[in-house]
Design a protein around this motif. Sequence first.
Motif, PDB file in Angstrom:
ATOM      1  N   ALA A   1      66.885  58.890  52.253  1.00  0.00           N
ATOM      2  CA  ALA A   1      66.020  59.984  52.696  1.00  0.00           C
ATOM      3  C   ALA A   1      64.956  60.315  51.653  1.00  0.00           C
ATOM      4  CB  ALA A   1      66.858  61.220  53.013  1.00  0.00           C
ATOM      5  N   VAL A   2      65.304  60.211  50.373  1.00  0.00           N
ATOM      6  CA  VAL A   2      64.314  60.429  49.318  1.00  0.00           C
ATOM      7  C   VAL A   2      63.191  59.401  49.420  1.00  0.00           C
ATOM      8  CG1 VAL A   2      63.931  60.293  46.814  1.00  0.00           C
ATOM      9  CG2 VAL A   2      65.855  61.619  47.719  1.00  0.00           C
ATOM     10  N   ALA A   3      63.534  58.168  49.749  1.00  0.00           N
ATOM     11  CA  ALA A   3      62.508  57.135  49.918  1.00  0.00           C
ATOM     12  C   ALA A   3      61.550  57.507  51.039  1.00  0.00           C
ATOM     13  CB  ALA A   3      63.162  55.784  50.196  1.00  0.00           C
ATOM     14  N   ALA A   4      62.085  57.967  52.160  1.00  0.00           N
ATOM     15  CA  ALA A   4      61.239  58.363  53.284  1.00  0.00           C
ATOM     16  C   ALA A   4      60.414  59.599  52.938  1.00  0.00           C
ATOM     17  CB  ALA A   4      62.101  58.615  54.523  1.00  0.00           C
ATOM     18  N   MET A   5      61.030  60.573  52.270  1.00  0.00           N
ATOM     19  CA  MET A   5      60.311  61.773  51.874  1.00  0.00           C
ATOM     20  C   MET A   5      59.135  61.424  50.971  1.00  0.00           C
ATOM     21  SD  MET A   5      61.579  65.115  49.678  1.00  0.00           S
ATOM     22  CE  MET A   5      63.180  65.131  50.465  1.00  0.00           C
ATOM     23  N   THR A   6      59.356  60.515  50.050  1.00  0.00           N
ATOM     24  CA  THR A   6      58.299  60.093  49.134  1.00  0.00           C
ATOM     25  C   THR A   6      57.090  59.580  49.901  1.00  0.00           C
ATOM     26  OG1 THR A   6      59.893  59.554  47.393  1.00  0.00           O
ATOM     27  CG2 THR A   6      57.739  58.465  47.283  1.00  0.00           C
ATOM     28  N   LYS A   7      57.315  58.765  50.908  1.00  0.00           N
ATOM     29  CA  LYS A   7      56.214  58.204  51.684  1.00  0.00           C
ATOM     30  C   LYS A   7      55.481  59.276  52.487  1.00  0.00           C
ATOM     31  CE  LYS A   7      58.386  53.660  52.072  1.00  0.00           C
ATOM     32  NZ  LYS A   7      58.963  52.641  52.990  1.00  0.00           N
ATOM     33  N   VAL A   8      56.241  60.164  53.099  1.00  0.00           N
ATOM     34  CA  VAL A   8      55.609  61.216  53.899  1.00  0.00           C
ATOM     35  C   VAL A   8      54.741  62.120  53.020  1.00  0.00           C
ATOM     36  CG1 VAL A   8      56.023  63.266  55.309  1.00  0.00           C
ATOM     37  CG2 VAL A   8      57.392  61.205  55.679  1.00  0.00           C
ATOM     38  N   LEU A   9      55.274  62.551  51.891  1.00  0.00           N
ATOM     39  CA  LEU A   9      54.504  63.434  51.011  1.00  0.00           C
ATOM     40  C   LEU A   9      53.282  62.722  50.451  1.00  0.00           C
ATOM     41  CD1 LEU A   9      57.347  65.291  49.068  1.00  0.00           C
ATOM     42  CD2 LEU A   9      56.137  66.010  51.137  1.00  0.00           C
ATOM     43  N   ALA A  10      53.437  61.442  50.122  1.00  0.00           N
ATOM     44  CA  ALA A  10      52.291  60.677  49.622  1.00  0.00           C
ATOM     45  C   ALA A  10      51.176  60.632  50.646  1.00  0.00           C
ATOM     46  CB  ALA A  10      52.737  59.252  49.263  1.00  0.00           C
ATOM     47  N   ILE A  11      51.539  60.429  51.904  1.00  0.00           N
ATOM     48  CA  ILE A  11      50.536  60.370  52.972  1.00  0.00           C
ATOM     49  C   ILE A  11      49.864  61.727  53.169  1.00  0.00           C
ATOM     50  CG2 ILE A  11      50.246  60.052  55.465  1.00  0.00           C
ATOM     51  CD1 ILE A  11      52.607  58.024  55.268  1.00  0.00           C
ATOM     52  N   GLU A  12      50.667  62.780  53.202  1.00  0.00           N
ATOM     53  CA  GLU A  12      50.123  64.113  53.464  1.00  0.00           C
ATOM     54  C   GLU A  12      49.218  64.609  52.343  1.00  0.00           C
ATOM     55  OE1 GLU A  12      52.766  67.188  54.641  1.00  0.00           O
ATOM     56  OE2 GLU A  12      53.687  66.022  56.255  1.00  0.00           O
TER      57      GLU A  12
ATOM     58  N   HIS B   1      44.338  65.176  48.835  1.00  0.00           N
ATOM     59  CA  HIS B   1      44.200  66.321  47.939  1.00  0.00           C
ATOM     60  C   HIS B   1      44.326  65.921  46.463  1.00  0.00           C
ATOM     61  CE1 HIS B   1      44.385  69.016  51.400  1.00  0.00           C
ATOM     62  NE2 HIS B   1      45.405  68.293  51.831  1.00  0.00           N
ATOM     63  N   GLY B   2      44.335  64.609  46.204  1.00  0.00           N
ATOM     64  CA  GLY B   2      44.405  64.141  44.830  1.00  0.00           C
ATOM     65  C   GLY B   2      45.792  64.142  44.236  1.00  0.00           C
ATOM     66  N   VAL B   3      46.817  64.213  45.083  1.00  0.00           N
ATOM     67  CA  VAL B   3      48.201  64.257  44.614  1.00  0.00           C
ATOM     68  C   VAL B   3      48.902  62.955  44.980  1.00  0.00           C
ATOM     69  CG1 VAL B   3      50.401  65.488  44.713  1.00  0.00           C
ATOM     70  CG2 VAL B   3      48.240  66.757  44.902  1.00  0.00           C
ATOM     71  N   ARG B   4      49.475  62.302  43.987  1.00  0.00           N
ATOM     72  CA  ARG B   4      50.206  61.056  44.218  1.00  0.00           C
ATOM     73  C   ARG B   4      51.710  61.317  44.180  1.00  0.00           C
ATOM     74  NH1 ARG B   4      50.140  57.225  40.729  1.00  0.00           N
ATOM     75  NH2 ARG B   4      49.606  58.494  38.909  1.00  0.00           N
TER      76      ARG B   4
ATOM     77  N   ALA C   1      45.872  55.314  39.554  1.00  0.00           N
ATOM     78  CA  ALA C   1      45.538  56.323  40.558  1.00  0.00           C
ATOM     79  C   ALA C   1      45.562  55.804  41.990  1.00  0.00           C
ATOM     80  CB  ALA C   1      44.163  56.920  40.255  1.00  0.00           C
ATOM     81  N   TYR C   2      45.580  54.487  42.179  1.00  0.00           N
ATOM     82  CA  TYR C   2      45.599  53.940  43.536  1.00  0.00           C
ATOM     83  C   TYR C   2      47.020  53.648  44.017  1.00  0.00           C
ATOM     84  CZ  TYR C   2      43.106  51.873  47.512  1.00  0.00           C
ATOM     85  OH  TYR C   2      42.596  51.618  48.764  1.00  0.00           O
ATOM     86  N   VAL C   3      48.000  53.973  43.210  1.00  0.00           N
ATOM     87  CA  VAL C   3      49.396  53.734  43.576  1.00  0.00           C
ATOM     88  C   VAL C   3      50.006  55.034  44.074  1.00  0.00           C
ATOM     89  CG1 VAL C   3      51.670  52.962  42.799  1.00  0.00           C
ATOM     90  CG2 VAL C   3      49.596  51.933  41.827  1.00  0.00           C
ATOM     91  N   THR C   4      50.328  55.083  45.359  1.00  0.00           N
ATOM     92  CA  THR C   4      51.027  56.239  45.920  1.00  0.00           C
ATOM     93  C   THR C   4      51.852  55.795  47.113  1.00  0.00           C
ATOM     94  OG1 THR C   4      50.784  58.589  46.498  1.00  0.00           O
ATOM     95  CG2 THR C   4      49.243  57.047  47.552  1.00  0.00           C
TER      96      THR C   4
ATOM     97  N   GLY D   1      47.562  65.918  40.694  1.00  0.00           N
ATOM     98  CA  GLY D   1      48.968  65.965  40.322  1.00  0.00           C
ATOM     99  C   GLY D   1      49.672  64.666  40.640  1.00  0.00           C
ATOM    100  N   ALA D   2      50.823  64.469  40.010  1.00  0.00           N
ATOM    101  CA  ALA D   2      51.624  63.266  40.234  1.00  0.00           C
ATOM    102  C   ALA D   2      53.099  63.635  40.251  1.00  0.00           C
ATOM    103  CB  ALA D   2      51.355  62.215  39.160  1.00  0.00           C
ATOM    104  N   ILE D   3      53.804  63.121  41.234  1.00  0.00           N
ATOM    105  CA  ILE D   3      55.238  63.354  41.393  1.00  0.00           C
ATOM    106  C   ILE D   3      55.941  62.008  41.421  1.00  0.00           C
ATOM    107  CG2 ILE D   3      57.050  64.224  42.942  1.00  0.00           C
ATOM    108  CD1 ILE D   3      54.975  66.268  43.978  1.00  0.00           C
ATOM    109  N   VAL D   4      57.039  61.908  40.699  1.00  0.00           N
ATOM    110  CA  VAL D   4      57.920  60.741  40.810  1.00  0.00           C
ATOM    111  C   VAL D   4      59.310  61.234  41.170  1.00  0.00           C
ATOM    112  CG1 VAL D   4      59.037  58.823  39.625  1.00  0.00           C
ATOM    113  CG2 VAL D   4      56.616  59.259  39.243  1.00  0.00           C
ATOM    114  N   ASN D   5      59.824  60.757  42.288  1.00  0.00           N
ATOM    115  CA  ASN D   5      61.181  61.072  42.726  1.00  0.00           C
ATOM    116  C   ASN D   5      62.126  59.963  42.285  1.00  0.00           C
ATOM    117  OD1 ASN D   5      60.260  63.385  44.134  1.00  0.00           O
ATOM    118  ND2 ASN D   5      59.737  62.135  45.911  1.00  0.00           N
ATOM    119  N   LEU D   6      63.350  60.341  41.973  1.00  0.00           N
ATOM    120  CA  LEU D   6      64.359  59.354  41.604  1.00  0.00           C
ATOM    121  C   LEU D   6      65.149  58.956  42.835  1.00  0.00           C
ATOM    122  CD1 LEU D   6      65.122  58.128  38.757  1.00  0.00           C
ATOM    123  CD2 LEU D   6      63.522  60.045  38.752  1.00  0.00           C
TER     124      LEU D   6
END
Length: 255
Positions: free
Chosen positions: A162-173, A177-180, A236-239, A136-141
Motif C-alpha cells: 500500500a505504501v508503494a501505491a500511495m507513493t505513486k498517487v501522491l507523486a502524481i497529485e 506543485h513542485g513536490v516529488r 528533479a525528474y525522478v518522482t 519539497g521531497a518525500i521518500v517513503n520506506l
Amino acid sequence: MSRRFADRRALVTGGAAGIGLATARALAAEGARIALLDIDAPRLDETAAELRGTGAEVHALAASVADPDAVRAAFAELDSRWGGLDILVNNAGVIGKRAALDLTDEAWSRVMRINLDGVFYCAREAGRRMVAQGSGAIVNLGSIYSLVAAPERLAYCASKAAVAAMTKVLAIEWAAHGVRVNAVAPGYVETDLIAAAVRAGEIDTVPLARRTPVGRLARPDEIARAILFLLDPANAYVTGHMLAVDGGWTAYGYV
C-alpha cells in the motif's frame, strides 16, 4: 563533503535508530537541519545529542506516527521553529511474523496503523506545507515486500504494498506543485529491529543472507545513500519511483 542539503529542513520519522538514524546522519553531514520523530523518547534524546555533537541543528519530537493528533502537533511545532519543511523521510515502521489464520485484529491493526496510516498522516501534513510553498521531497520506506510476497507476513506485505501505491498517487497529485514523492524498497538490513526479530526466533539471518545474491544483509548507511539520491534536487525528474535496494533479492527468481 558536499553541502547539497545546506539549510534544508528535514524530518525523519523513526529517526532514533537504524535506517532513520543513518539517514539523519547523512543529511546532517550535508548541511540539513534535522527533526527526528520517534516514539522512543530516551533513545531519541541520545540520538539528538549525538548529532548535535557533530554541529548539526537537531530538533527531537517524541511522538507516534500512528497518532494523527500527535503528528499534527509535531508539524505545528516545526512550523513555529522553521516555518515549513523541505524534506520528509517516512521511515517509522514495524515488522511481525504470524500465519494469516492466526493474525489477530490487534496485530493486523498495529502494523497498519504504523506502517500505512503513519506514512499517510506524515505525508499529508508535509504535503500541505510543501504544496503551499511549491517545493519539497518525500521518500517513503517501502520494502522488498512492497514488490514480492512472503508467508506469515500478511499484514507487513499488505502495508508495504500500500505504501508503494500511495507513493505513486501522491507523486502524481503533487508533481505540478513542485513536490516529488518517491520510495525505497530495502531488503533485509542490519538494524535493531532485525536483531530483535532474530532474538524472538522470528527470522534467521543466515539463510536470508544466502538467499540474497550479494550474499549479505544491507547496512543502514547503504539504504541512507539511496534515500539521499532520491531527495537530491539534482534528480528533479525522478518522482513516483520505488528504488529497490535489496542486493538483488527481487531480481532473483531461482530457488
